[in-house]
Design an enzyme around this catalytic site. Structure first.
Site, PDB file in Angstrom:
ATOM      1  N   SER A 145      -3.347   1.086  -5.091  1.00 17.20           N
ATOM      2  CA  SER A 145      -3.089   0.047  -4.097  1.00 17.20           C
ATOM      3  C   SER A 145      -4.165   0.021  -3.023  1.00 17.20           C
ATOM      4  O   SER A 145      -4.471  -1.044  -2.462  1.00 17.20           O
ATOM      5  CB  SER A 145      -1.706   0.235  -3.471  1.00 17.20           C
ATOM      6  OG  SER A 145      -1.587   1.497  -2.858  1.00 17.20           O
ATOM      7  N   LEU A 168       5.952   0.828   2.636  1.00 18.75           N
ATOM      8  CA  LEU A 168       7.389   1.010   2.759  1.00 18.75           C
ATOM      9  C   LEU A 168       7.723   2.490   2.830  1.00 18.75           C
ATOM     10  O   LEU A 168       7.324   3.260   1.949  1.00 18.75           O
ATOM     11  CB  LEU A 168       8.113   0.389   1.561  1.00 18.75           C
ATOM     12  CG  LEU A 168       7.839  -1.089   1.277  1.00 18.75           C
ATOM     13  CD1 LEU A 168       8.658  -1.543   0.077  1.00 18.75           C
ATOM     14  CD2 LEU A 168       8.143  -1.940   2.489  1.00 18.75           C
ATOM     15  N   MET A 207       0.843  -1.198   0.000  1.00 21.99           N
ATOM     16  CA  MET A 207       0.000   0.000   0.000  1.00 21.99           C
ATOM     17  C   MET A 207       0.880   1.250   0.000  1.00 21.99           C
ATOM     18  O   MET A 207       1.530   1.560   0.997  1.00 21.99           O
ATOM     19  CB  MET A 207      -0.926  -0.009   1.213  1.00 21.99           C
ATOM     20  CG  MET A 207      -1.876  -1.203   1.250  1.00 21.99           C
ATOM     21  SD  MET A 207      -2.994  -1.179   2.680  1.00 21.99           S
ATOM     22  CE  MET A 207      -4.015   0.271   2.295  1.00 21.99           C
ATOM     23  N   SER A 208       0.884   1.946  -1.126  1.00 20.18           N
ATOM     24  CA  SER A 208       1.704   3.154  -1.259  1.00 20.18           C
ATOM     25  C   SER A 208       1.013   4.394  -0.720  1.00 20.18           C
ATOM     26  O   SER A 208       1.635   5.438  -0.570  1.00 20.18           O
ATOM     27  CB  SER A 208       2.044   3.381  -2.735  1.00 20.18           C
ATOM     28  OG  SER A 208       0.866   3.720  -3.465  1.00 20.18           O
ATOM     29  N   GLY A 209      -0.293   4.284  -0.447  1.00 22.23           N
ATOM     30  CA  GLY A 209      -1.065   5.452  -0.031  1.00 22.23           C
ATOM     31  C   GLY A 209      -1.822   6.087  -1.175  1.00 22.23           C
ATOM     32  O   GLY A 209      -2.542   7.057  -0.987  1.00 22.23           O
ATOM     33  N   VAL A 220      -4.377   5.760  -4.825  1.00 18.99           N
ATOM     34  CA  VAL A 220      -5.693   5.206  -5.144  1.00 18.99           C
ATOM     35  C   VAL A 220      -5.591   3.730  -5.521  1.00 18.99           C
ATOM     36  O   VAL A 220      -6.371   2.898  -5.047  1.00 18.99           O
ATOM     37  CB  VAL A 220      -6.345   6.004  -6.299  1.00 18.99           C
ATOM     38  CG1 VAL A 220      -7.699   5.404  -6.660  1.00 18.99           C
ATOM     39  CG2 VAL A 220      -6.491   7.466  -5.924  1.00 18.99           C
ATOM     40  N   CYS A 247      13.819  -0.056  -8.316  1.00 19.49           N
ATOM     41  CA  CYS A 247      13.053  -0.147  -7.066  1.00 19.49           C
ATOM     42  C   CYS A 247      12.216  -1.419  -7.053  1.00 19.49           C
ATOM     43  O   CYS A 247      12.172  -2.138  -6.051  1.00 19.49           O
ATOM     44  CB  CYS A 247      12.165   1.088  -6.912  1.00 19.49           C
ATOM     45  SG  CYS A 247      11.186   1.105  -5.397  1.00 19.49           S
ATOM     46  N   CYS A 274       9.877   9.120  -7.375  1.00 26.18           N
ATOM     47  CA  CYS A 274       9.287   9.672  -6.160  1.00 26.18           C
ATOM     48  C   CYS A 274      10.255  10.544  -5.375  1.00 26.18           C
ATOM     49  O   CYS A 274       9.827  11.465  -4.674  1.00 26.18           O
ATOM     50  CB  CYS A 274       8.786   8.529  -5.282  1.00 26.18           C
ATOM     51  SG  CYS A 274      10.079   7.353  -4.784  1.00 26.18           S
TER      52      CYS A 274
END
Length: 399
Positions: free
Chosen positions: A26, A45, A20-22, A24, A113, A212
């Site tokens: 995920s 992460l 969960m990246s934060g 929409v 990544c 990012c």
């Protein structure tokens, strides 16, 4: 009978870790799987210092995004953990990114990544938690494929505008057996509609940037901070040998670039080569950007038939930029490695970028692998002038 994740057990007996990246995408994956009855665990992460990024649109894996992921987990009723991977991310991604630019390449840190952090470290964490699979919000598809190594194959997403297969070519067959991509058959508008249906506050949140950790897209600032003594000024040299001006570092340029050269010569000029050894930017006319062949390094091959040096060329389709569609090509293994021959020349192919190999040009084509572009063969032979004997020309516009 298989469940929706292609496993022979009921959803309630299937443990799924969701990255969960934060964002929409995920968040919707986590909510979808929770609604289907899976035992879902959310993991976020923390990849870099989030203080400066907390209010910046387009960041991911940082302060605000960690907060958003936690809120989504609370909303859908799943456990959520934040893991500090900053040091590993810096070593495996950011440091390599800087070194690659200094070597005259144009790297793609998202590929590294995925390869070095998300699909290795995070997969190990998922296994430690006893998870059956790791699910992500990438727009790419995987499904069982008879004959595929470890039983699954990777395919382009249904939404061509969101397809992320270009960034996931380095996924191994072993990793594919555990990874799941529930959004592969959805479009972005459908995903946002699901977010609203689930009552998620982030339904209209901006998409994250590809890189990012680079604020405002200014790559050079990051590199100069990491390698303050390694960025050297040098000459801007025409392919015919004329020195047209000076630059403050090759990290400010990439192959194919036209804008920002600071030259006024009466002809449109493009960056055709970066000579890192001599800190030179080589420029020339547009036709010098045409590339007829590419040599790849770090090849990841997902096809059933092994590639044998000296074997017959394999008819494939390739993408040399994430924004370009696949084009026909031939793949052959040689003593130098994997070589891609392009029947129709591609413009502005940059070392350091990825060349992703597909089974065909079809919209939902299978991904056969890919590699890092190491060398290119121009359609028009480029003889780089010696660094010791340039012919001086006049610069009419300051850099």
């Amino acid at each position: 009978m298989l469940n929706s994740l292609d496993l022979p057990k009921a959803p309630r007996d299937t443990r799924v870790v969701v990255a969960m990246s934060g964002g929409v995408d995920s968040s919707v994956v986590a909510a979808m799987l929770a609604r289907e009855g899976y035992e879902v665990i959310g993991i976020t992460l923390q990849l870099y210092d989030h203080g400066a990024a907390i209010h910046r649109k387009g960041a991911c894996c940082a302060g605000q995004d960690i907060h958003d992921a936690r809120r989504v987990a609370e909303r859908i009723g799943i456990p959520h953990y934040v893991l500090d991977y900053e040091s590993r991310f810096r070593d495996a991604v950011i440091e390599r990114f800087a070194d690659s630019y200094l070597n005259g390449e144009t790297p793609i840190p998202c590929v590294e990544c995925n390869r070095s952090i998300k699909f290795t470290e995070l997969l190990d964490t998922a296994r430690d938690l006893g998870a059956d699979v790791l699910a992500t919000g990438h727009y790419v598809a995987s499904r069982p494929a008879p004959g595929a190594v470890d039983g699954r194959a990777l395919y382009r997403a249904a939404d061509p505008d969101r397809d992320q297969s270009y960034f996931l070519y380095a996924t191994t067959a072993e990793q594919l057996s555990i990874l799941r991509f529930p959004l592969g058959d959805l479009t972005k508008p459908q995903t946002r509609a699901l977010a609203r249906e689930f009552g998620l506050e982030i339904a209209d949140k901006h998409d994250s940037q590809d890189i990012c950790f680079v604020p405002d897209g200014r790559y050079a600032d990051i590199i100069e901070r990491l390698r303050p003594k390694a960025v050297l000024p040098g000459d801007i040299v025409h392919a015919d040998g004329r020195v047209l001006g000076r630059h403050s570092g090759i990290i400010h340029f990439t192959v194919g670039q036209r804008k920002g050269l600071g030259l006024s010569t009466g002809e449109p000029l493009y960056v055709v080569k970066l000579d890192a050894e001599n800190a030179r930017v080589i420029v020339g006319p547009r036709d010098m950007l045409a590339t007829s062949a590419i040599t790849l390094g770090d090849l990841n091959w997902l096809g059933e038939t092994p590639l044998v040096p000296g074997g017959e060329p394999v008819e494939v389709a390739v993408r040399v930029r994430s924004t370009r569609p696949p084009h026909p090509a031939f793949l052959q293994m040689t003593g130098e490695g994997a070589v891609i021959t392009l029947p129709v020349a591609e413009l502005g192919v940059a070392p350091g970028q990825a060349c992703v190999i597909y089974e065909s040009e079809e919209p939902r084509a299978r991904v056969l692998g890919g590699g890092t572009i190491r060398r290119t063969r121009p359609l028009v032979p480029l003889v780089v002038p010696p660094a010791t004997s340039p012919r001086l020309a006049t610069v009419t516009e300051p850099l």
